[in-house]
Design a protein around this motif. Structure first.
Motif, mmCIF file in Angstrom:
data_model
loop_
_atom_site.group_PDB
_atom_site.id
_atom_site.type_symbol
_atom_site.label_atom_id
_atom_site.label_comp_id
_atom_site.label_asym_id
_atom_site.label_seq_id
_atom_site.Cartn_x
_atom_site.Cartn_y
_atom_site.Cartn_z
ATOM 1 N N SER A 67 -33.867 31.315 82.427
ATOM 2 C CA SER A 67 -32.443 31.031 82.802
ATOM 3 C C SER A 67 -31.602 31.834 83.528
ATOM 4 N N ALA A 68 -31.839 33.290 83.372
ATOM 5 C CA ALA A 68 -30.943 34.070 84.224
ATOM 6 C C ALA A 68 -31.391 33.945 85.711
ATOM 7 N N LEU A 69 -32.564 33.981 85.839
ATOM 8 C CA LEU A 69 -33.086 33.970 87.404
ATOM 9 C C LEU A 69 -32.530 32.595 88.193
ATOM 10 N N GLY A 70 -32.258 31.480 87.303
ATOM 11 C CA GLY A 70 -31.777 30.357 87.827
ATOM 12 C C GLY A 70 -30.498 30.690 88.491
ATOM 13 N N LEU A 71 -29.649 31.542 87.713
ATOM 14 C CA LEU A 71 -28.045 31.699 88.169
ATOM 15 C C LEU A 71 -28.198 32.788 89.313
ATOM 16 N N PHE A 72 -28.907 33.873 88.798
ATOM 17 C CA PHE A 72 -28.822 34.997 89.964
ATOM 18 C C PHE A 72 -30.203 35.595 89.997
ATOM 19 N N PRO A 73 -30.820 35.749 91.226
ATOM 20 C CA PRO A 73 -30.504 35.496 92.449
ATOM 21 C C PRO A 73 -30.284 34.030 93.118
ATOM 22 N N ILE A 74 -31.214 32.964 92.243
ATOM 23 C CA ILE A 74 -31.649 31.871 92.847
ATOM 24 C C ILE A 74 -30.514 30.970 93.333
ATOM 25 N N GLY A 75 -29.545 30.658 92.201
ATOM 26 C CA GLY A 75 -28.355 29.869 92.539
ATOM 27 C C GLY A 75 -27.422 30.538 93.297
ATOM 28 N N ILE A 76 -27.201 31.770 93.359
ATOM 29 C CA ILE A 76 -26.480 32.488 94.535
ATOM 30 C C ILE A 76 -27.147 32.341 95.847
ATOM 31 N N PHE A 77 -28.313 32.210 95.905
ATOM 32 C CA PHE A 77 -28.997 32.061 97.268
ATOM 33 C C PHE A 77 -28.782 30.667 97.619
ATOM 34 N N LEU A 78 -28.770 29.704 96.610
ATOM 35 C CA LEU A 78 -28.553 28.236 97.002
ATOM 36 C C LEU A 78 -27.050 28.121 97.703
ATOM 37 N N LEU A 79 -26.175 28.679 96.983
ATOM 38 C CA LEU A 79 -24.742 28.607 97.372
ATOM 39 C C LEU A 79 -24.501 29.281 98.526
ATOM 40 N N GLU A 80 -25.178 30.180 99.003
ATOM 41 C CA GLU A 80 -25.231 30.854 100.248
ATOM 42 C C GLU A 80 -25.610 30.053 101.375
ATOM 43 N N HIS A 81 -26.705 29.295 100.950
ATOM 44 C CA HIS A 81 -27.659 28.372 101.834
ATOM 45 C C HIS A 81 -26.513 27.153 102.056
#
Length: 215
Positions: free
Chosen positions: A25-39
């Motif tokens: 759950s945590a990895l889905g938010l950071f950093p993966i979610g942050i990477f998606l938003l950056e993308h």
């Protein structure tokens, strides 16, 4: 094996799954979610100017220690998240036919969007990042434009974009509830509405980027 040992092993396995679920759950938010938003933000620059998009991509591709960053901050967390996510998809029992309430549908769509997003990540990385490394393909506005000029890939990218933004937005709700950040039925319902609004906003941002590439 004694009953005490069996209970101890079951408790240990339960603790293990609890830890992995929290990590997933945590990895889905950071950093993966942050990477998606950056993308999404970087791609949205294409709607402003192809040159601005190419400049942003150039800066990203020339980051110091880019390979290390991609492995440790992107690839490794994404792999862990994906492997456990596939496990959840495998063991999940989808009973929307019997219990067709909203949260049950959200649970079902979260699993479906996970599979679509996983397939998209593999294809997207191969088409751009791996091809860039192996064949010297330049990542630019024109590169993406030529890719999306093909109806199949355009359709695939649109569906994958919606799957990824939904998976992240609904995942935000799951994260907030599972970590005890938001408690109480009314608060959770309000948060879910905010997350769905976030899904709409991020989807529009992504679709506007795709539209900019197919002009």
């Amino acid at each position: 094996m004694s009953q005490a040992n069996v209970i101890s092993d079951q408790a240990g396995l339960s603790d293990y799954h609890f830890f992995v679920r929290k990590l997933h759950s945590a990895l889905g938010l950071f950093p993966i979610g942050i990477f998606l938003l950056e993308h999404l933000i970087t791609n949205s620059l294409a709607a402003l100017s192809p040159a601005l998009y190419d400049k942003a991509i150039g800066h990203l591709m020339n980051l110091p220690y880019l390979g290390l960053i991609e492995i440790l901050i992107i690839a490794l967390p994404l792999t862990i998240h994906a492997i456990y996510g596939l496990y959840i998809v495998y063991v999940a029992k989808n009973n929307i036919g019997r219990y067709a309430y909203v949260r049950n549908w959200m649970f079902y769509l979260q699993r479906i969007s996970a599979l679509i997003t996983f397939a998209f990540v593999l294809v997207h990385v191969w088409q751009l990042r791996v091809a860039h490394a192996l064949y010297g393909l330049e990542i630019s506005y024109v590169t993406v434009q030529q890719l999306l000029a093909q109806p199949f890939w355009l359709t695939f990218y649109i569906i994958s974009l919606l799957a990824a933004t939904f998976h992240f937005s609904n995942g935000l709700w799951n994260f907030s509830v599972s970590w005890g950040i938001v408690i109480g039925e009314q608060s959770q319902q309000f948060l879910w509405k905010l997350c769905m609004l976030f899904f709409i906003i991020t989807s529009i941002l992504g679709l506007s980027s795709i539209w900019a590439f197919i002009q």
